[in-house]
Motif scaffolding. Structure first.
Motif, PDB file in Angstrom:
ATOM      1  N   MET A   1       0.845  -1.171   0.000  1.00  0.00           N
ATOM      2  CA  MET A   1       0.000   0.000   0.000  1.00  0.00           C
ATOM      3  C   MET A   1       0.891   1.235   0.000  1.00  0.00           C
ATOM      4  O   MET A   1       1.941   1.248   0.616  1.00  0.00           O
ATOM      5  CB  MET A   1      -0.927  -0.020   1.221  1.00  0.00           C
ATOM      6  N   ALA A   2       0.470   2.278  -0.668  1.00  0.00           N
ATOM      7  CA  ALA A   2       1.217   3.517  -0.701  1.00  0.00           C
ATOM      8  C   ALA A   2       1.329   4.091   0.715  1.00  0.00           C
ATOM      9  O   ALA A   2       0.466   3.855   1.552  1.00  0.00           O
ATOM     10  CB  ALA A   2       0.527   4.526  -1.619  1.00  0.00           C
ATOM     11  N   THR A   3       2.385   4.858   0.974  1.00  0.00           N
ATOM     12  CA  THR A   3       2.599   5.418   2.299  1.00  0.00           C
ATOM     13  C   THR A   3       1.771   6.685   2.459  1.00  0.00           C
ATOM     14  O   THR A   3       2.045   7.697   1.823  1.00  0.00           O
ATOM     15  CB  THR A   3       4.089   5.733   2.514  1.00  0.00           C
ATOM     16  N   ILE A   4       0.753   6.616   3.303  1.00  0.00           N
ATOM     17  CA  ILE A   4      -0.144   7.735   3.575  1.00  0.00           C
ATOM     18  C   ILE A   4      -0.381   7.756   5.077  1.00  0.00           C
ATOM     19  O   ILE A   4      -0.590   6.701   5.678  1.00  0.00           O
ATOM     20  CB  ILE A   4      -1.493   7.563   2.837  1.00  0.00           C
ATOM     21  N   PRO A   5      -0.371   8.943   5.692  1.00  0.00           N
ATOM     22  CA  PRO A   5      -0.651   8.996   7.129  1.00  0.00           C
ATOM     23  C   PRO A   5      -1.994   8.356   7.452  1.00  0.00           C
ATOM     24  O   PRO A   5      -2.935   8.428   6.667  1.00  0.00           O
ATOM     25  CB  PRO A   5      -0.675  10.504   7.430  1.00  0.00           C
ATOM     26  N   ALA A   6      -2.091   7.729   8.623  1.00  0.00           N
ATOM     27  CA  ALA A   6      -3.299   6.983   9.006  1.00  0.00           C
ATOM     28  C   ALA A   6      -4.560   7.836   8.941  1.00  0.00           C
ATOM     29  O   ALA A   6      -5.603   7.364   8.502  1.00  0.00           O
ATOM     30  CB  ALA A   6      -3.121   6.399  10.401  1.00  0.00           C
ATOM     31  N   GLN A   7      -4.503   9.089   9.370  1.00  0.00           N
ATOM     32  CA  GLN A   7      -5.692   9.946   9.351  1.00  0.00           C
ATOM     33  C   GLN A   7      -6.187  10.156   7.924  1.00  0.00           C
ATOM     34  O   GLN A   7      -7.377  10.109   7.662  1.00  0.00           O
ATOM     35  CB  GLN A   7      -5.390  11.309   9.963  1.00  0.00           C
ATOM     36  N   ALA A   8      -5.290  10.407   7.014  1.00  0.00           N
ATOM     37  CA  ALA A   8      -5.682  10.683   5.634  1.00  0.00           C
ATOM     38  C   ALA A   8      -6.075   9.407   4.909  1.00  0.00           C
ATOM     39  O   ALA A   8      -6.883   9.428   3.996  1.00  0.00           O
ATOM     40  CB  ALA A   8      -4.544  11.367   4.892  1.00  0.00           C
ATOM     41  N   ARG A   9      -5.508   8.283   5.312  1.00  0.00           N
ATOM     42  CA  ARG A   9      -5.726   7.022   4.599  1.00  0.00           C
ATOM     43  C   ARG A   9      -7.196   6.663   4.497  1.00  0.00           C
ATOM     44  O   ARG A   9      -7.677   6.294   3.445  1.00  0.00           O
ATOM     45  CB  ARG A   9      -4.950   5.898   5.280  1.00  0.00           C
ATOM     46  N   SER A  10      -7.947   6.767   5.597  1.00  0.00           N
ATOM     47  CA  SER A  10      -9.345   6.358   5.567  1.00  0.00           C
ATOM     48  C   SER A  10     -10.171   7.211   4.614  1.00  0.00           C
ATOM     49  O   SER A  10     -11.145   6.740   4.044  1.00  0.00           O
ATOM     50  CB  SER A  10      -9.950   6.400   6.967  1.00  0.00           C
ATOM     51  N   LYS A  11      -9.789   8.448   4.399  1.00  0.00           N
ATOM     52  CA  LYS A  11     -10.520   9.320   3.486  1.00  0.00           C
ATOM     53  C   LYS A  11     -10.138   9.058   2.032  1.00  0.00           C
ATOM     54  O   LYS A  11     -10.873   9.413   1.133  1.00  0.00           O
ATOM     55  CB  LYS A  11     -10.259  10.785   3.828  1.00  0.00           C
ATOM     56  N   GLN A  12      -8.996   8.430   1.805  1.00  0.00           N
ATOM     57  CA  GLN A  12      -8.538   8.220   0.445  1.00  0.00           C
ATOM     58  C   GLN A  12      -8.732   6.791  -0.043  1.00  0.00           C
ATOM     59  O   GLN A  12      -8.485   6.499  -1.194  1.00  0.00           O
ATOM     60  CB  GLN A  12      -7.069   8.599   0.326  1.00  0.00           C
ATOM     61  N   PRO A  25      -5.983   4.988  -4.162  1.00  0.00           N
ATOM     62  CA  PRO A  25      -6.010   5.217  -5.607  1.00  0.00           C
ATOM     63  C   PRO A  25      -4.669   4.931  -6.288  1.00  0.00           C
ATOM     64  O   PRO A  25      -4.639   4.417  -7.411  1.00  0.00           O
ATOM     65  CB  PRO A  25      -6.394   6.692  -5.731  1.00  0.00           C
ATOM     66  N   ALA A  26      -3.559   5.241  -5.619  1.00  0.00           N
ATOM     67  CA  ALA A  26      -2.233   5.006  -6.208  1.00  0.00           C
ATOM     68  C   ALA A  26      -2.010   3.527  -6.512  1.00  0.00           C
ATOM     69  O   ALA A  26      -1.386   3.179  -7.514  1.00  0.00           O
ATOM     70  CB  ALA A  26      -1.138   5.530  -5.281  1.00  0.00           C
ATOM     71  N   GLY A  32      -3.689  -1.767 -10.790  1.00  0.00           N
ATOM     72  CA  GLY A  32      -5.048  -2.133 -11.152  1.00  0.00           C
ATOM     73  C   GLY A  32      -5.704  -2.892 -10.015  1.00  0.00           C
ATOM     74  O   GLY A  32      -5.221  -2.896  -8.889  1.00  0.00           O
ATOM     75  N   CYS A  33      -6.810  -3.548 -10.303  1.00  0.00           N
ATOM     76  CA  CYS A  33      -7.504  -4.362  -9.301  1.00  0.00           C
ATOM     77  C   CYS A  33      -6.963  -5.780  -9.389  1.00  0.00           C
ATOM     78  O   CYS A  33      -6.955  -6.362 -10.478  1.00  0.00           O
ATOM     79  CB  CYS A  33      -9.008  -4.352  -9.566  1.00  0.00           C
ATOM     80  N   PRO A  34      -6.534  -6.357  -8.266  1.00  0.00           N
ATOM     81  CA  PRO A  34      -5.961  -7.707  -8.314  1.00  0.00           C
ATOM     82  C   PRO A  34      -6.966  -8.782  -8.712  1.00  0.00           C
ATOM     83  O   PRO A  34      -6.572  -9.878  -9.104  1.00  0.00           O
ATOM     84  CB  PRO A  34      -5.448  -7.937  -6.890  1.00  0.00           C
ATOM     85  N   ASN A  35      -8.251  -8.480  -8.656  1.00  0.00           N
ATOM     86  CA  ASN A  35      -9.280  -9.456  -8.998  1.00  0.00           C
ATOM     87  C   ASN A  35      -9.968  -9.180 -10.334  1.00  0.00           C
ATOM     88  O   ASN A  35     -10.402 -10.115 -10.996  1.00  0.00           O
ATOM     89  CB  ASN A  35     -10.359  -9.490  -7.907  1.00  0.00           C
ATOM     90  N   CYS A  36     -10.072  -7.941 -10.705  1.00  0.00           N
ATOM     91  CA  CYS A  36     -10.937  -7.549 -11.824  1.00  0.00           C
ATOM     92  C   CYS A  36     -10.216  -6.830 -12.958  1.00  0.00           C
ATOM     93  O   CYS A  36     -10.865  -6.257 -13.838  1.00  0.00           O
ATOM     94  CB  CYS A  36     -12.034  -6.622 -11.310  1.00  0.00           C
TER      95      CYS A  36
END
Length: 117
Positions: A1-12, A25-26, A32-36
């Motif tokens: 997973m891309a490095t994003i602060p925990a507070q911002a992560r849930s919104k992104q 999104p990154a 892409g999507c690992p399943n689709c």
């Protein structure tokens, strides 16, 4: 997973409208999507990511061993990749993708649990 602060992560975080996997999104842009991915073609396509994923989802489950997880079976993710999945996803895939699924003989089921059989 891309490095994003925990507070911002849930919104992104975004959930795939087809399989409900949750990623930043990154990650959708890079991998892409690992399943689709074959169907959705999200990799490197921000417009497609915006149309085929959503920030509107409820609950998060972690699927570590999809084959033996009763939760994965309940969520219809037992054949998918390990990862974090939304319990409910609000939204619908674009009509052209739904038509493509139908042409392939795949029944699209929304992940908000409104069409449970």
């Amino acid at each position: 997973m891309a490095t994003i602060p925990a507070q911002a992560r849930s919104k992104q975080l975004r959930a795939c409208l087809l399989c409900s996997i949750i990623q930043v999104p990154a990650d959708f842009r890079k991998n892409g999507c690992p399943n689709c991915e074959e169907i959705l073609q999200l990799k490197g396509n921000p417009e497609r990511i915006a149309n085929c994923t959503t920030t509107f989802f409820e609950g998060v489950i972690s699927v570590i061993d999809p084959d033996s997880s009763w939760v994965a079976r309940w969520q219809r993710t037992s054949k998918y990749a390990r990862g974090m999945y939304a319990v409910r996803v609000k939204g619908r895939i674009p009509e052209d993708i739904e038509a493509d699924l139908e042409n392939r003989g795949i029944r699209y089921r929304q992940r908000d649990q409104t069409d449970q059989d």
